[in-house]
Design an enzyme around this catalytic site. Structure first.
Site, PDB file in Angstrom:
ATOM      1  CD  GLU A 292       0.144  -1.344   3.176  1.00 25.73           C
ATOM      2  OE1 GLU A 292       0.216  -2.325   2.410  1.00 25.73           O
ATOM      3  OE2 GLU A 292       0.348  -1.433   4.404  1.00 25.73           O
ATOM      4  CG  HIS A 316      -5.988  -5.591   1.450  1.00 24.82           C
ATOM      5  ND1 HIS A 316      -6.490  -6.102   2.628  1.00 24.82           N
ATOM      6  CD2 HIS A 316      -4.693  -5.289   1.703  1.00 24.82           C
ATOM      7  CE1 HIS A 316      -5.535  -6.114   3.540  1.00 24.82           C
ATOM      8  NE2 HIS A 316      -4.428  -5.624   3.010  1.00 24.82           N
ATOM      9  CD  GLU A 317      -2.457  -3.810  -1.018  1.00 22.65           C
ATOM     10  OE1 GLU A 317      -1.990  -3.028  -0.172  1.00 22.65           O
ATOM     11  OE2 GLU A 317      -2.444  -5.052  -0.865  1.00 22.65           O
ATOM     12  CG  HIS A 320      -3.342  -0.993   3.638  1.00 23.65           C
ATOM     13  ND1 HIS A 320      -3.212  -1.151   5.001  1.00 23.65           N
ATOM     14  CD2 HIS A 320      -3.126  -2.218   3.098  1.00 23.65           C
ATOM     15  CE1 HIS A 320      -2.927  -2.426   5.263  1.00 23.65           C
ATOM     16  NE2 HIS A 320      -2.880  -3.094   4.125  1.00 23.65           N
ATOM     17  CD  GLU A 339      -2.063  -5.546   6.555  1.00 28.03           C
ATOM     18  OE1 GLU A 339      -3.118  -5.654   5.890  1.00 28.03           O
ATOM     19  OE2 GLU A 339      -1.056  -4.957   6.120  1.00 28.03           O
ATOM     20  CG  ASP A 396       9.005  -9.550   7.254  1.00 33.54           C
ATOM     21  OD1 ASP A 396       8.386  -8.610   7.795  1.00 33.54           O
ATOM     22  OD2 ASP A 396       9.431  -9.503   6.091  1.00 33.54           O
ATOM     23  CE1 TYR A 404      -2.947  -8.592   5.282  1.00 31.21           C
ATOM     24  CE2 TYR A 404      -1.546  -9.792   6.805  1.00 31.21           C
ATOM     25  CZ  TYR A 404      -1.688  -8.931   5.741  1.00 31.21           C
ATOM     26  OH  TYR A 404      -0.583  -8.397   5.142  1.00 31.21           O
TER      27      TYR A 404
HETATM   28 ZN   LIG Z   1      -2.631  -5.132   3.925  1.00 30.17          ZN
END
Ligand SMILES: [Zn+2]
Length: 639
Positions: A292, A316-317, A320, A339, A396, A404
């Site tokens: 995003e 979705h993006e 954001h 998220e 990460d 999410y």
């Molecule tokens: Zn995302």
């Protein structure tokens, strides 16, 4: 008594002021080495030459920083494999510096020594001369052969979560938001795009110079740069697509509704603040579905199958633009604030656009992916909670569907408790309250609680707040305390069809007809049911299913990556590996390639490694790291 009273009152006011200012400036992010509680970056100016012959950026980053501590003896910054050659300030003063490695999972620390005579400056403008490494974790350098045009090379970056520090020295934490200017120089044949508004673009016979500005303060992981043979096309009032010339027609067509998506999202929330919205479709090695970056969303060509069946990622993006980019998690433990809210807005927009059932099927499918991820970590592991606790890992390592989907489900649940209208009102107020700030889970809970108290009567709000088990939802690992119902008639049909194949009670013609009526996500659920019962699927059964439904000739990667797992795990050692290799070398989206590699690994680890090594250069460095971790070392995650 009067005097004493006065004194104690003054003391009380003083101490509460101290407490307030203490709270406001106490940043906490254990994934940064920067001393963010002593000095903060307000603006940076990055000036780089993008060197396609050596695969490096070289240039300067000038950080404008404001001191918040009483005095400074050092300034520490995040770097990762950078070659720093010189640091000067606004007066041309040279600074001594060194780089050390307190924790290799998090890059390195650049320590700038501040001499006593300048330990109390208000503002420091450090100009840092440096060069990136050809193996910088954030940058993917593609050869001409890896592009559609095949004529000139291509590069793109991916900074989230903590990889901006491999592009330039930063206070690389989502706690710090800055404005910025990025100036790029390339050879004249390259077109460069940066997450910002282009304010200058000039080409002479030796070089192309471009300047980009970001005037809304944002966190470092939103910095993105791409350069190659790019073209841009306007497709709506504020919306544009960018990609290589060979793909522009297809991309423009796939996202013809982009402006509608934007309008839909701002109708649910508050007006879009960023000006234009540009979607850049990258070459296939982009490791995610989308990223995003403000004013320049990056996305994988995997979301351009040609039949508009993966536009959810674009929605979705877009979502954001509010959650994540305006209101931001202040560290990676609070990632669900980015998220979970984004998925919530995405699904609300999807429901309004494509209907309730479509939304529920998506939720059902992704809930399943979340469950697999939880099983992978362990249902009682902190990474299976909405609030993962790190012990020095790279953030990460906790990247999964959990923030999410569990985040989405939590918000969806809260909406069922206070009603859709109230919850929409809450979202708008939350955005207005925390826009351009970085916050934590506690800020969210406190604000939600005060919203409920203001909106409902005393009795009602007490009942509501007692009903919500915040602690279990947020801090407990494993499945949520409330099971939400996303079942639809179509969902049941898809599972029933899969079960009929398992039981061997299928009418071929009717099965094909039904299967063809399914959306991509229903097909995904159908195949997932086969994966869940893979011990009942042998080679013959897998072939029978494929011959009946022609799944292996589907065009959407969402279907292919699931089907390949069935094909490989059902024991067809020969041909599935050939088609699997074709697939994992044609697309670098981790969501797709990781499970296929895992299936190959379980059946024939030597062959899985062989295939990976053949295509290692194809992947983005982040994907290489992730696949290597799975194929080569099963390091147990601590905690
Ligand atoms: Zn995302």
């Amino acid at each position: 008594i009067f005097i004493m009273n006065m004194t104690s009152r003054v003391l009380l006011i003083l101490s509460s002021l101290l407490l307030l200012s203490g709270t406001a400036s106490a940043f906490y992010d254990d994934a940064t080495f920067a001393n963010i509680n002593e000095i903060v970056t307000e603006h940076f100016e990055l000036d780089i030459f993008i060197d396609f012959t050596r695969n490096v950026f070289s240039g300067t980053n000038t950080l404008s920083m404001r001191r918040t501590a009483d005095f400074l003896d050092v300034v520490t910054l995040d770097v990762w494999d950078l070659n720093v050659s010189k640091i000067i300030d606004q007066d041309g003063r040279d600074y001594k510096f060194e780089i050390d490695d307190p924790n290799p999972n998090l890059g390195q620390r650049l320590i700038i020594t501040i001499p006593e005579e300048v330990s109390e400056l208000e503002v420091y403008n450090f100009t840092i001369s440096y060069e990136t490494s050809p193996t910088a974790e954030a940058i993917s350098w593609l050869t001409p052969e890896q592009t559609s045009g095949k004529e000139i090379p291509y590069m793109f970056t991916q900074s989230e979560s903590i990889f901006a520090r491999s592009l330039a020295p930063f206070q690389d934490t989502p706690s710090i938001k800055t404005t910025y200017v990025v100036k790029t120089t390339t050879n004249p044949e390259f077109v460069t795009r940066v997450s910002g508004n282009m304010t200058y673009d000039y080409t002479d016979c030796t070089s192309r110079y471009s300047t980009f500005e970001m005037n809304i303060p944002v966190q470092s992981y939103l910095l993105a740069i791409a350069s190659g043979n790019l073209v841009e096309r306007r497709i709506g009032e504020r919306t544009f697509v960018i990609t290589e010339p060979e793909e522009i027609e297809k991309v423009a067509n796939e996202f013809s509704q982009l402006e509608d998506f934007l309008i839909q999202a701002e109708n649910i929330t508050i007006p879009y603040e960023w000006g234009e919205y540009k979607l850049l479709i990258l070459p296939p090695s982009f490791p995610f579905g989308g990223m995003e970056n403000p004013l320049l969303t990056f996305a994988s060509p995997a979301i351009v199958p040609g039949d508009k069946s993966s536009v959810d990622v674009a929605i979705h993006e877009i979502a954001h633009s509010w959650f994540g980019n305006l209101v931001t998690n202040n560290n990676w433990t609070n990632f669900w604030l980015n998220e979970g809210f984004t998925v919530f807005l995405e699904r609300r927009a999807v429901r309004n656009l494509f209907g309730e059932d479509y939304m529920k099927v998506t939720a059902k499918l992704e809930n399943q992916s979340m469950y697999y991820d939880m099983l992978d970590y362990g249902l009682d592991h902190t990474f299976s909670s909405l609030y993962p606790i790190f012990h020095g890992e790279n953030p990460d390592d906790a990247f999964s569907e959990v923030p999410y989907e569990k985040g989405f489900q939590f918000l969806y649940y809260l909406e069922t408790v206070i009603g859709e209208e109230n919850f929409t009102e809450f979202l708008r107020k939350y955005l207005a309250k925390f826009s351009q700030e970085s916050i934590g889970t506690v800020d969210f809970i406190n604000y939600f609680t005060s919203f409920v108290t203001e909106t409902f009567s005393e009795n009602e709000s007490r009942d509501i707040l007692e009903e919500i088990d915040f602690d279990t939802w947020i801090y407990a690992p494993g499945l949520p305390p409330v099971t939400l119902d996303f079942e639809t008639e179509e969902y049941n049909q898809s599972i029933e069809l899969a079960q009929n194949f398992l039981d061997g009670t299928v009418d071929k013609e009717a099965a094909l007809k039904l299967y063809l009526s399914f959306s991509v996500n229903l097909k995904g659920l159908f195949i997932s049911h086969l994966i869940d019962n893979i011990e009942e699927v042998d080679e013959d059964k897998a072939s029978y299913i494929d011959n009946t439904l022609h799944i292996s000739s589907e065009i959407n990667g969402e279907i292919i990556y699931r089907w390949l797992q069935v094909a490989i795990r059902s024991g067809q050692l020969g041909s599935p590996f050939t088609s699997a290799e074709e697939f994992v070398s044609s697309i670098g989206r981790q969501k797709f390639v990781m499970p296929v590699y895992m299936a190959m690994k379980d059946i024939d680890i030597a062959k899985a490694k062989e295939i990976f090594e053949r295509h290692r250069d194809f992947y983005h460095p982040l994907a290489v790291t992730a696949i290597e971790k799975k194929l080569y070392d099963e390091i147990m995650i601590s905690g």
